[in-house]
Design a protein around this motif. Structure first.
Motif, PDB file in Angstrom:
ATOM      1  N   TYR A 168      13.681  -3.200  -2.869  1.00 23.21           N
ATOM      2  CA  TYR A 168      13.109  -2.560  -4.055  1.00 23.21           C
ATOM      3  C   TYR A 168      14.162  -2.296  -5.124  1.00 23.21           C
ATOM      4  O   TYR A 168      13.893  -2.420  -6.317  1.00 23.21           O
ATOM      5  N   ASP A 196       8.003  -3.321  -1.883  1.00 24.37           N
ATOM      6  CA  ASP A 196       7.685  -4.282  -2.931  1.00 24.37           C
ATOM      7  C   ASP A 196       7.702  -3.595  -4.300  1.00 24.37           C
ATOM      8  O   ASP A 196       7.581  -2.376  -4.395  1.00 24.37           O
ATOM      9  N   TRP A 197       7.889  -4.406  -5.332  1.00 23.41           N
ATOM     10  CA  TRP A 197       7.956  -3.907  -6.709  1.00 23.41           C
ATOM     11  C   TRP A 197       6.598  -4.096  -7.378  1.00 23.41           C
ATOM     12  O   TRP A 197       6.153  -5.220  -7.565  1.00 23.41           O
ATOM     13  N   ARG A 209       6.866   2.804  -5.045  1.00 22.55           N
ATOM     14  CA  ARG A 209       7.230   1.704  -4.137  1.00 22.55           C
ATOM     15  C   ARG A 209       5.961   1.073  -3.563  1.00 22.55           C
ATOM     16  O   ARG A 209       5.110   1.754  -3.022  1.00 22.55           O
TER      17      ARG A 209
END
Lengths: 265, 265
Positions: A168, A196-197, A209
């Motif tokens: 991230y 994950d972004w 996040r």
């Protein structure tokens, strides 16, 4: 923290049921359930404590604040040892109120590590500097890239200080793959974390996040970099997300395990 | 955009009254007031148009989208020429929907510049790639650092493609001072913009740019870097801030001029 709506026994039972072999813990829920009780619960369940989060906040200038931070970090090291994990993750701290001196703040982190590194190693604990996304540079962590983290870590032996690689925080950085190789060559990848972004970012940006697979990051690409750098340790998933926290914790844990298999296994 | 609550005539009158010698314009308010009318208004007031914002959004994969983006950028170059500015600022674009390929997106930016650079130069306009803070990497601009911007810009002559140096986007980056020197040595600092870094960031993070002096950035330090790199051009202040926009525009313009003198002159 990914499933912070679960109690410690629910978390441990959920991991066992889903075949998740280890868990990274945060200090606050550990303290709430009790340090010794948590250590026993996790040990009896056969789970590994992958890391303890978090030490750090080393950037204060005020001597009393600095002393308190160092004392609290020694306590965190003790807690890590009691829990049986070899890694304490560090969020190094932002700029002190009114300061604009990033360089000075980074040097104060190194000063603190010079004091804490030997104490950690003598307790079988490694410190893992976590570079945080540059959007946290002023208020949480003046260490914004893996290269900056390594520039500090490499002043110390690898069994004292290494780094946390978290997708991230570094996914946008085209120099990060080379920094991962550098970290691996030095034996300094002390943990590897996935999130994950996703956008839009929420107010304050802390709880944005994303679940693995929901965003812009190719998890297998980053897993490939750390593996090519020689990393064979655990892979953690660390989500902070208000929407995910508002739902059922067991379902979230199961979804996270399933997404891990789908996108990173 | 700093004072977007002002009309174009109010903006121009305010600059004249405060002794602000130039102004960076955005395409939307220019279109609203009229391109030729804006050019005449600004010229008659004796103001320089420092830059036009913005071209870019080059990362689409779909051929029709790409063609539309290129056509729109040619139009932006024409507008810049009509306004009498030599610099068009580029916000390069984020990842296409569903894509996780940052490298590919950056290459498509270079492909677009190969087409647009000669057209710009033949109109007396330089393109200025603006690296945006890494928090915008997925949805606005895959170019996150000054080094990445230069890696693309240096494939082209400096009178076609250079960079925008904006304190807000690069202040956290300890490699940025060296990148500024590199940009200056190549004659590629096409504009220099100021905004301060304040937290907490608002939802969506776009409108969190702080008034000069309110945040974590040492403006004189960064001004020193660009001056040491040989930059002698205008310094722009670019704020996007919902709170500032909600107040009186003339007062905000005056405050901004005063803060500029206090922190950067």
């Amino acid at each position: 923290m990914t499933v912070k709506q679960l109690t410690m026994p629910e978390l441990v039972a959920g991991c066992v049921e889903l075949g998740i072999p280890g868990v990274g813990l945060w200090r606050e829920p550990v303290a709430e359930f009790g340090l010794e009780a948590t250590a026993k619960l996790v040990r009896d369940a056969g789970l590994t404590v992958t890391t303890l989060c978090r030490g750090g906040f080393f950037t204060a200038i005020d001597p009393a604040e600095r002393a308190a931070a160092l004392a609290d970090n020694r306590k965190a090291i003790d807690e890590a040892a009691t829990l049986g994990t070899d890694t304490l993750v560090l969020v190094s701290g932002g700029l002190p109120q009114g300061s604009k001196d990033l360089h000075g703040a980074r040097e104060r982190i190194a000063d603190a590590l010079a004091e804490l590194g030997p104490y950690a190693a003598s307790n079988g604990v490694r410190l893992a500097i976590e570079p945080l996304h540059p959007m946290f540079a002023s208020d949480r962590c003046v260490v914004s890239t893996l290269s900056q983290a390594l520039d500090i870590a490499e002043r110390f032996p690898a069994d004292q200080v290494g780094v946390t690689v978290d997708t991230y925080h570094i996914w946008w950085d085209d120099t990060a793959p080379a920094a991962i190789a550098r970290a691996g060559a030095g034996g300094r990848i002390h943990t590897f974390q996935l999130a994950d972004w996703i956008t839009p970012l929420p107010q304050g940006v802390l709880t944005g996040r994303g679940q693995i697979g929901d965003g812009a990051i190719d998890m297998r690409e980053w897993k490939g970099y750390v593996e090519a750098a020689g990393y064979t340790g655990p892979i953690e998933v660390e989500l902070f997300n208000d929407e995910l926290w508002a739902g059922d914790g067991r379902a979230l844990l199961a979804q996270t395990a399933q997404r891990f298999v789908q996108h990173a296994a």
